[in-house]
Design an enzyme around this catalytic site. Structure first.
Site, mmCIF file in Angstrom:
data_model
loop_
_atom_site.group_PDB
_atom_site.id
_atom_site.type_symbol
_atom_site.label_atom_id
_atom_site.label_comp_id
_atom_site.label_asym_id
_atom_site.label_seq_id
_atom_site.Cartn_x
_atom_site.Cartn_y
_atom_site.Cartn_z
ATOM 1 N N TYR A 150 15.111 30.073 7.285
ATOM 2 C CA TYR A 150 13.947 30.916 7.820
ATOM 3 C C TYR A 150 14.154 31.068 9.453
ATOM 4 C CZ TYR A 150 11.841 30.599 3.044
ATOM 5 O OH TYR A 150 11.888 30.552 1.657
ATOM 6 N N LYS A 193 0.739 -1.093 -0.049
ATOM 7 C CA LYS A 193 0.082 0.078 -0.028
ATOM 8 C C LYS A 193 0.848 1.045 -0.137
ATOM 9 C CE LYS A 193 -0.158 0.163 4.924
ATOM 10 N NZ LYS A 193 -1.203 0.385 6.098
#
Length: 389
Positions: A277, A44
Site C-alpha cells: 500500500y 499476565k
C-alpha cells in the site's frame, strides 16, 4: 506434545514456537540471581503472548514459588487449569470477582479503601478469610495507596478486618517506575519510601509473609530491592527488560519465543515496481519478492514497515513497504527460495535470526510489546514440554 527443536517444521502459515526448556532455565537463572528471595513468575497477558498455562506449569517446575497475573480472570483461569500454589492478581475494578478469587485461594491486591470494602464484604459472604496484599504507591503513580493518611487508613482497616477473621494480610508491595534506568534518582527514593511504609505497617502489627518491589530489571541489577520475593515478568521469557542493562545472554537468559511463517509466494518483478500500500517501496531493478503471510492482525507492528528484519534462506531481509493486515513483502534481491521456505521474524538470535529487540528497534517500541502483541491467529507450538531428567 513434546516436540523437540529439531522436529520438522509443521506445515503452518505461521507459528510461534515456545521453548519451555529455555523458560525453565530462565527461571532457574533468576532464582540464582535472587537467591535470598522467592520468585514470582508473572504470566499476565497470556504469559506475555507465550501461553499462560504451559508457561506457568514450566515456571513452577523450575522452582517459581508464586505466579502473578494482572486481572483476577487470568488468575482464576490458572486455578481452573489446575495450577496449585500461590497465585496473586492485582488489577481490580469495582464489582470484580472478589468472592470467586477468595474461594479460589488467590492472593488479591488492594490499593485503596473501595477495594478493601468490597473484598471484606465478599469474604463475609463467602465465610472464608481473604488473602490480601496491600499495595503502596512509592512513586510510580499508577495503582497503590498513597503514603501518609491514606496508607494509615488502609492499614488500620485491614488490621480491623483481620481481627474479625475476614482476611489475612499476606503481603506488602510496590512497583518501580525506572528500575530499567540504572542510577535514576527515583529508584533510591522509591526504596526509601517503601521501607518507611513497610515500617509503618509492621509497626501497627502487620506481619506479612512477603514484602516485594523488584520487577525484572530490579531482580537483575538491584539486589538491595529483593526483600522476600521478586516478580519476574519479561525476564522469565528470556528478554532483557532494557537494552541498556545488557542482552539476555549477559544475565544467563535465552528468549523463549521464535516467530516464523512460510513464504506464500516468490515471484520476479521488474525494476520500478511498487510494493504494498502507498508504494512506499519501489524496486530499484529486477528482483524477486517474497510474500510473508502475517501482518498487523497477527501482531506484526505496522510501525516496522520498511524496517522490520526477517531471516529468509540464511540472509537478513527487510520488510519492503507497508505491513498490511495479513501479510508483508520482503525483497529477496534476486534469490529464489521455494514457496514454503521458512521466514524467521525473530528468535533467540544465535542461529542468525533477528530478535524481538531488533523488531522493537525497528518499530520504535520495546521488546515486551513485540512478543505480547502476537495474536491468536498464530498457533503456539510448545517444544520441550517435558522436563529433562
Amino acid at each position: 506434545m513434546n516436540e523437540t527443536a529439531t522436529a520438522p517444521t509443521a506445515p503452518l502459515r505461521a507459528r510461534a514456537e515456545i521453548d519451555l526448556a529455555a523458560l525453565r532455565a530462565n527461571v532457574r537463572a533468576l532464582r540464582a540471581r535472587a537467591s535470598g528471595a522467592a520468585v514470582m513468575a508473572v504470566v499476565k497477558s497470556d504469559a506475555y503472548g507465550h501461553g499462560a498455562v504451559p508457561c506457568a506449569r514450566a515456571a513452577v517446575e523450575a522452582g517459581a514459588r508464586w505466579l502473578g497475573t494482572a486481572t483476577p480472570e487470568e488468575a482464576l483461569a490458572l486455578r481452573k487449569a489446575g495450577l496449585p500454589g500461590r497465585i496473586m492478581c492485582w488489577l481490580w475494578t469495582p464489582g470484580g470477582p472478589w468472592r470467586e478469587a477468595i474461594e479460589a485461594d488467590l492472593d488479591v491486591s488492594v490499593s485503596g479503601m473501595w477495594a478493601l470494602r468490597e473484598l471484606v464484604a465478599a469474604a463475609r459472604a463467602a465465610g472464608v478469610p481473604a488473602r490480601v496484599q496491600l499495595k503502596a504507591d512509592t512513586g510510580l503513580g499508577r495503582g497503590g495507596c498513597q503514603p501518609g493518611e491514606d496508607w494509615a487508613e488502609l492499614v488500620a482497616e485491614a488490621l480491623r478486618a483481620q481481627a474479625e477473621g475476614l482476611l489475612t494480610v499476606t503481603g506488602l508491595w510496590s512497583h518501580f517506575a525506572c528500575a530499567d534506568e540504572p542510577g535514576h534518582p527515583s529508584i533510591a527514593a522509591q526504596l526509601t519510601l517503601f521501607r518507611e511504609m513497610l515500617a509503618y505497617a509492621e509497626g501497627r502489627g502487620v506481619r506479612p509473609e512477603v514484602r516485594h518491589i523488584a520487577n525484572s530489571p530490579a531482580t537483575l541489577t538491584l539486589p538491595e530491592s529483593h526483600f522476600d520475593l521478586v516478580r519476574t515478568g519479561i525476564a522469565t521469557y528470556g528478554i532483557s527488560p532494557s537494552p541498556e542493562l545488557g542482552v539476555p545472554a549477559d544475565f544467563g537468559l535465552r528468549p523463549v519465543m521464535t516467530l516464523s511463517a512460510s513464504l506464500a509466494l516468490v515471484k520476479r518483478v521488474p525494476g520500478g515496481h511498487g510494493v504494498s500500500y502507498g508504494h512506499h517501496y519501489v524496486t530499484r531493478g529486477e528482483t524477486t519478492l517474497g510474500l510473508v503471510p502475517v501482518g498487523y492482525a497477527d501482531g506484526i507492528p505496522r510501525h516496522a514497515s520498511g524496517a522490520g528484519p526477517v531471516l529468509v534462506d540464511g540472509k537478513w531481509r527487510t520488510v519492503a513497504g507497508r505491513v498490511a493486515m495479513d501479510q508483508f513483502v520482503v525483497d529477496l534481491g534476486g534469490d529464489e527460495p521455494p514457496t514454503g521456505t521458512r521466514a524467521v521474524l525473530f528468535g533467540p538470535g544465535d542461529r542468525g535470526e533477528p530478535t524481538a529487540e531488533d523488531w522493537a528497534q525497528a518499530a520504535g517500541t520495546i521488546a515486551y510489546e513485540i512478543v505480547t502483541r502476537i495474536g491468536t491467529r498464530v498457533p503456539r507450538v510448545y517444544v520441550n514440554e517435558e522436563q529433562a531428567g
